[in-house]
Design an enzyme around this catalytic site. Structure first.
Site, PDB file in Angstrom:
ATOM      1  N   THR A  54      37.770  39.973  46.231  1.00 34.18           N
ATOM      2  CA  THR A  54      38.429  38.887  45.508  1.00 34.18           C
ATOM      3  C   THR A  54      39.926  39.047  45.721  1.00 34.18           C
ATOM      4  O   THR A  54      40.422  40.174  45.764  1.00 34.18           O
ATOM      5  CB  THR A  54      38.109  38.938  43.998  1.00 34.18           C
ATOM      6  OG1 THR A  54      39.083  38.171  43.286  1.00 34.18           O
ATOM      7  CG2 THR A  54      38.143  40.351  43.460  1.00 34.18           C
ATOM      8  N   CYS A  80      41.770  32.420  47.785  1.00 38.64           N
ATOM      9  CA  CYS A  80      40.717  32.722  46.815  1.00 38.64           C
ATOM     10  C   CYS A  80      39.441  32.771  47.626  1.00 38.64           C
ATOM     11  O   CYS A  80      39.206  31.891  48.470  1.00 38.64           O
ATOM     12  CB  CYS A  80      40.637  31.660  45.724  1.00 38.64           C
ATOM     13  SG  CYS A  80      39.201  31.869  44.648  1.00 38.64           S
TER      14      CYS A  80
END
Length: 230
Positions: A83, A197
């Site tokens: 992430t 992202c």
């Protein structure tokens, strides 16, 4: 081959993409039935998301340090945080383990340098776009100029990530809104747009626009393949 450790589940929608890309990359390099040696710990994202929006980064650090140590104990030779946002805690996690951390911003910065871009735009969660941990690393370590959308557009990008993409929802209207934001960033001078992202690549792909789109999941996964085979 080395064993790569994955700290995943943030969200699992993108973690499964990591798993597939890393295994595909190893198979492409070695052929046959080869696949990647992987040790993975996948967290429950619901309490993570709550703590993010409460700004309780100390509690988040404790959770992820514990998970990272479990990955190390499972035999990983290196760690990846699957992430962008939680790289905000990369220094704390790195200090708590004895194996190297493959930082997503470093992999992205190197990739951008190889492509020869200087001014780039960054899309991601509000934390990634607004806090310094990601943008400043690209500026300091790679000499890049990094743009982000305006306040309202940042809020939209953030909302789509958490309310739709992290829940596996691909909304055509949201895709068009993202593409309009990308077009505006390109018009404002961005030579390329970082999909910062790990879920954004599920919504928009390179074939959607002529502006170069840099999918950090794919870039990070490629660096894992290099590490495994090094």
């Amino acid at each position: 081959m080395k064993t790569i450790g994955l700290l995943g589940g943030m969200s699992w929608e993108s973690t499964q993409h990591y798993y597939r890309l890393i295994n595909q990359g190893v198979k492409q390099q070695l052929g046959g039935l080869h696949s990647a040696p992987i040790a993975m710990f996948s967290v429950d994202f619901a309490p993570i998301e709550t703590l993010q929006h409460l700004g309780d980064w100390d509690s988040l650090a404790r959770i992820l340090i514990d998970a990272a140590r479990r990955v190390q104990a499972a035999g990983a030779d290196g760690l990846m945080i699957c992430t962008n946002t939680m790289h905000k805690l990369a220094p704390q996690i790195e200090a708590a383990i004895d194996i190297p951390l493959l930082h997503i911003a470093d992999a992205t910065g190197k990739h951008i340098q190889q492509l020869g871009y200087q001014q780039v735009a960054l899309l991601g969660t509000a934390f990634t776009m607004e806090h310094a941990f990601y943008k400043q690393r690209l500026v300091d370590n790679f000499g890049l100029s990094v743009m982000v959308p305006d306040t309202l557009k940042r809020a939209l990008v953030h909302k789509v990530i958490y309310d739709e993409l992290c829940q596996g929802q691909i909304n055509p209207k949201s895709k068009q809104q993202y593409l309009q934001i990308i077009d505006q960033l390109a018009a404002d001078g961005a030579e390329a747009v970082i999909l910062g992202c790990t879920e954004i690549g599920l919504l928009v792909q390179q074939q959607d626009r002529s502006t170069p789109l840099l999918d950090t999941t794919a870039i990070h996964a490629a660096s894992a393949v290099d590490f495994i085979l090094s």
